[in-house]
Motif scaffolding. Structure first.
Motif: not given
Length: 184
Positions: A43-54
């Motif tokens: 039921a959720l839109d979860i994107r993968p980690c983008i490795g931005c390290y923010q």
């Protein structure tokens, strides 16, 4: 003391075997006087980690991506016990659960790589009933979610031989999941 039990269910199939295991564990937890909450990743839109390290620079809350993972972060913060419920895909967590696990990095990074203490359990539904079918996921669970996060293992139910919806109803795995929930 009553515990708050979070069941993260990554099954894309509603009313399937993983759903039944998750519901049984929640029933058991509630029967023991605990609170239980389920989050269905489908039921959720979860994107993968983008490795931005923010997150390592404490930018974000804890992650700069604003998606369904915000609900997961809040639920994990609420919980004393986190249960990972997933179907077995290619001998491992499915992609939906793997995205959640990868995105937990933001929580750790925001806390100086020290995750808040939790108890953890595992529910897996798998088509193949062979014991070695689980040979990949058990060490991943024990290394990633127990050892590396320093969470306390409370147990697992590995339900093999349950492919089609309803298959788990003909096995002892629902009773095992309910007993695990009651033991939390």
């Amino acid at each position: 003391m009553a515990k708050k039990v979070l069941v993260i269910n990554s099954s894309p199939r509603a009313k399937g075997n993983t759903d039944a295991l998750a519901a049984a564990l929640a029933r058991g937890a509630e029967s023991a006087g605990n609170s239980a909450r389920q989050v269905n990743l489908r039921a959720l839109d979860i994107r993968p980690c983008i490795g931005c390290y923010q997150c390592t620079m404490k930018k974000g809350d804890p992650c700069v991506q604003k998606d369904g993972m915000g609900e997961i972060y809040a639920a994990i913060d609420w919980a004393n016990v986190v249960v990972f419920a997933s179907p077995l895909y290619w001998w491992q967590f499915n992609a939906q659960m793997k995205a959640v696990i990868d995105r937990l990095f933001a929580v750790a990074a925001a806390a100086g790589m020290q995750m808040p203490p939790k108890e953890v359990a595992l529910l897996i539904a798998a088509e193949d009933a062979r014991e070695d079918n689980f040979a990949q996921i058990i060490p991943y669970y024990q290394t990633c979610l127990v050892q590396n996060l320093r969470w306390t293992d409370r147990g697992m139910v590995l339900a093999g031989g349950v492919n089609m919806p309803g298959d788990v109803e003909k096995t002892p795995y629902l009773e095992k999941a309910e007993a695990l929930g009651a033991s939390l």
